[in-house]
Design a protein around this motif. Structure first.
Motif, PDB file in Angstrom:
ATOM      1  N   LEU A 152      36.193  19.325 -31.231  1.00 16.95           N
ATOM      2  CA  LEU A 152      37.111  19.294 -29.822  1.00 16.95           C
ATOM      3  C   LEU A 152      36.490  18.016 -29.140  1.00 16.95           C
ATOM      4  CD1 LEU A 152      37.480  22.902 -28.914  1.00 16.95           C
ATOM      5  CD2 LEU A 152      39.108  21.343 -30.153  1.00 16.95           C
ATOM      6  N   PRO A 153      35.128  18.029 -28.702  1.00 21.05           N
ATOM      7  CA  PRO A 153      34.667  16.918 -28.160  1.00 21.05           C
ATOM      8  C   PRO A 153      34.772  15.278 -28.894  1.00 21.05           C
ATOM      9  CG  PRO A 153      32.805  18.044 -28.957  1.00 21.05           C
ATOM     10  CD  PRO A 153      34.076  18.924 -29.208  1.00 21.05           C
ATOM     11  N   LEU A 154      35.041  15.507 -30.280  1.00 19.24           N
ATOM     12  CA  LEU A 154      35.198  14.364 -30.994  1.00 19.24           C
ATOM     13  C   LEU A 154      36.907  13.907 -31.067  1.00 19.24           C
ATOM     14  CD1 LEU A 154      33.052  14.905 -34.003  1.00 19.24           C
ATOM     15  CD2 LEU A 154      32.755  13.529 -32.241  1.00 19.24           C
ATOM     16  N   LEU A 155      37.807  14.993 -30.886  1.00 21.05           N
ATOM     17  CA  LEU A 155      39.135  14.859 -30.972  1.00 21.05           C
ATOM     18  C   LEU A 155      39.572  14.400 -29.308  1.00 21.05           C
ATOM     19  CD1 LEU A 155      40.831  17.889 -32.671  1.00 21.05           C
ATOM     20  CD2 LEU A 155      41.292  15.361 -33.206  1.00 21.05           C
ATOM     21  N   ARG A 156      38.984  14.697 -28.422  1.00 12.19           N
ATOM     22  CA  ARG A 156      39.344  14.328 -26.917  1.00 12.19           C
ATOM     23  C   ARG A 156      39.723  13.177 -26.705  1.00 12.19           C
ATOM     24  NH1 ARG A 156      35.780  17.510 -22.882  1.00 12.19           N
ATOM     25  NH2 ARG A 156      34.246  16.105 -23.625  1.00 12.19           N
ATOM     26  N   PRO A 157      38.695  12.052 -26.973  1.00 14.14           N
ATOM     27  CA  PRO A 157      39.045  10.638 -26.534  1.00 14.14           C
ATOM     28  C   PRO A 157      39.929  10.042 -27.671  1.00 14.14           C
ATOM     29  CG  PRO A 157      37.122  10.750 -27.533  1.00 14.14           C
ATOM     30  CD  PRO A 157      37.407  12.293 -27.566  1.00 14.14           C
ATOM     31  N   LEU A 158      40.509  10.732 -28.786  1.00 15.04           N
ATOM     32  CA  LEU A 158      41.215   9.955 -29.945  1.00 15.04           C
ATOM     33  C   LEU A 158      42.654  10.372 -29.667  1.00 15.04           C
ATOM     34  CD1 LEU A 158      38.802  10.742 -32.830  1.00 15.04           C
ATOM     35  CD2 LEU A 158      39.165   8.457 -31.532  1.00 15.04           C
ATOM     36  N   VAL A 159      43.028  11.525 -29.470  1.00 14.05           N
ATOM     37  CA  VAL A 159      44.342  11.987 -29.465  1.00 14.05           C
ATOM     38  C   VAL A 159      44.846  12.587 -28.074  1.00 14.05           C
ATOM     39  CG1 VAL A 159      43.873  12.601 -31.968  1.00 14.05           C
ATOM     40  CG2 VAL A 159      43.847  14.529 -30.333  1.00 14.05           C
ATOM     41  N   ARG A 160      46.149  12.631 -27.763  1.00 14.27           N
ATOM     42  CA  ARG A 160      46.746  13.108 -26.532  1.00 14.27           C
ATOM     43  C   ARG A 160      46.375  14.868 -26.697  1.00 14.27           C
ATOM     44  NH1 ARG A 160      52.139  11.036 -27.799  1.00 14.27           N
ATOM     45  NH2 ARG A 160      52.604  13.294 -27.784  1.00 14.27           N
ATOM     46  N   ASP A 161      46.307  15.199 -25.616  1.00 10.57           N
ATOM     47  CA  ASP A 161      46.247  16.763 -25.489  1.00 10.57           C
ATOM     48  C   ASP A 161      47.236  17.666 -26.271  1.00 10.57           C
ATOM     49  OD1 ASP A 161      44.744  19.150 -23.694  1.00 10.57           O
ATOM     50  OD2 ASP A 161      47.169  19.382 -23.511  1.00 10.57           O
ATOM     51  N   ASP A 162      48.448  17.411 -26.224  1.00  6.95           N
ATOM     52  CA  ASP A 162      49.490  18.111 -26.772  1.00  6.95           C
ATOM     53  C   ASP A 162      49.302  17.789 -28.273  1.00  6.95           C
ATOM     54  OD1 ASP A 162      50.331  15.462 -26.557  1.00  6.95           O
ATOM     55  OD2 ASP A 162      52.295  15.864 -26.777  1.00  6.95           O
ATOM     56  N   VAL A 163      48.935  16.694 -28.950  1.00  5.29           N
ATOM     57  CA  VAL A 163      48.510  16.426 -30.188  1.00  5.29           C
ATOM     58  C   VAL A 163      47.558  17.427 -30.807  1.00  5.29           C
ATOM     59  CG1 VAL A 163      48.023  14.967 -31.811  1.00  5.29           C
ATOM     60  CG2 VAL A 163      49.706  14.070 -30.214  1.00  5.29           C
ATOM     61  N   ALA A 164      46.534  17.409 -30.085  1.00  6.06           N
ATOM     62  CA  ALA A 164      45.302  18.152 -30.381  1.00  6.06           C
ATOM     63  C   ALA A 164      45.625  19.459 -30.419  1.00  6.06           C
ATOM     64  CB  ALA A 164      44.179  18.146 -29.505  1.00  6.06           C
ATOM     65  N   ARG A 165      46.694  20.104 -29.605  1.00  3.43           N
ATOM     66  CA  ARG A 165      46.990  21.626 -29.505  1.00  3.43           C
ATOM     67  C   ARG A 165      47.941  21.805 -30.520  1.00  3.43           C
ATOM     68  NH1 ARG A 165      46.455  23.854 -24.031  1.00  3.43           N
ATOM     69  NH2 ARG A 165      45.596  22.524 -22.670  1.00  3.43           N
ATOM     70  N   GLU A 166      48.834  21.026 -30.825  1.00  2.59           N
ATOM     71  CA  GLU A 166      49.848  21.203 -32.152  1.00  2.59           C
ATOM     72  C   GLU A 166      49.021  21.224 -33.346  1.00  2.59           C
ATOM     73  OE1 GLU A 166      53.075  19.271 -35.035  1.00  2.59           O
ATOM     74  OE2 GLU A 166      52.080  17.926 -33.531  1.00  2.59           O
ATOM     75  N   LEU A 167      48.166  20.345 -33.644  1.00  2.00           N
ATOM     76  CA  LEU A 167      47.226  20.319 -34.928  1.00  2.00           C
ATOM     77  C   LEU A 167      46.421  21.480 -35.089  1.00  2.00           C
ATOM     78  CD1 LEU A 167      46.086  16.313 -34.962  1.00  2.00           C
ATOM     79  CD2 LEU A 167      48.246  17.611 -36.038  1.00  2.00           C
ATOM     80  N   THR A 168      45.688  22.059 -33.983  1.00  2.00           N
ATOM     81  CA  THR A 168      44.962  22.982 -33.771  1.00  2.00           C
ATOM     82  C   THR A 168      45.900  24.329 -33.965  1.00  2.00           C
ATOM     83  OG1 THR A 168      43.219  22.181 -32.268  1.00  2.00           O
ATOM     84  CG2 THR A 168      43.346  24.290 -32.401  1.00  2.00           C
TER      85      THR A 168
END
Length: 264
Positions: A152-168
């Motif tokens: 999560l902290p590694l994803l945060r600066p790389l992808v949009r919030d909604d993208v991280a949510r979809e992938l998770t």
């Protein structure tokens, strides 16, 4: 070389780390955890290192947590993840986040698959080079879990919030070009290992002081706790130390004299 990782050291300070659990697609088990952390901590303290390449032998970069671990979970096995054993992280988280503590660029050459913990391991690198058909997934939901190896902290600066949510939420598998478009990967290349090696040797030829200062600034930029004011001050502090230093002076002279620099 440890049981799980082969190390290749080059004269210019480039270090290659190759995961060598080929029969299991370099899946993560306790021995792999220990090896990754041991190598990360050793490189963190090694002033001779100029750049690091991480890669996987065989068919894949890393397929994630090994099946034996999931089998134990299916039998009701549990482990205490709450103690912070490595600074702000626990042991599984530190296999990915330790690479941000390594003070030089880490380049992940990702082929085959990077699933679950394997993706989080790649996210800990500064750069991720993939092939067009490399498959990546935040796959923990498949096993009834959430990403918990620093993802999560590694994803945060790389992808949009909604993208991280979809992938998770879905564990959807993405491939090379989409991974770049989403922010999971840096570039699509024909041969990630060869390009990672080339890039690492190029970086090794730059001023080591400036490279290390640049990584400190990039880490600060990615840290949501660091304000713009703090980041601006960090820029000034790093630059103040570099200007007029021996390696910075040598970089200027070498460029003006059109020769290869000789850094210390």
């Amino acid at each position: 070389m440890t049981e799980r990782i082969q190390t290749i050291r080059h004269d210019d300070g480039v270090v290659e780390l190759h995961l060598v659990r080929e029969d299991k697609m370099n899946a993560l088990n306790s021995a792999m955890f220990d090896a990754l952390i041991a190598h990360g901590e050793q490189l963190r303290e090694d002033r001779s290192v100029r750049a690091v390449v991480s890669a996987g032998r065989g068919r894949a970069f890393c397929a994630g947590l090994d099946m034996e671990s999931f089998a134990k979970m299916g039998e009701g096995g549990n482990m205490d993840l709450l103690p912070r054993t490595h600074g702000i992280a626990n042991k599984p988280q530190y296999i990915a986040t330790v690479w941000r503590d390594v003070p030089v660029p880490v380049i992940a050459a990702v082929h085959g698959v990077a699933f679950g913990g394997g993706l989080q391991l790649a996210l800990g690198a500064d750069l991720r080079l993939v092939t067009a058909d490399t498959r990546l997934s935040v796959m923990e939901i498949k096993w009834g879990l959430v990403p918990d190896m620093g993802g999560l902290p590694l994803l945060r600066p790389l992808v949009r919030d909604d993208v991280a949510r979809e992938l998770t939420y879905t564990g959807r598998i993405v491939q090379g070009q989409e991974a770049v478009a989403l922010g999971l990967a840096t570039r699509v290349v024909a041969d990630p290992l060869a390009e990672a090696q080339r890039l690492a040797h190029e970086i090794a030829g730059r001023s080591p002081d400036a490279i290390r200062a640049g990584k400190r600034l990039m880490n600060a930029m990615a840290d949501a706790r660091v304000s713009d004011a703090q980041l601006l001050m960090a820029e000034s502090e790093e630059q103040q130390k570099l200007i007029g230093s021996p390696n910075q002076t040598e970089a200027v002279r070498a460029n003006l004299e059109k020769r290869a620099p000789r850094f210390v």
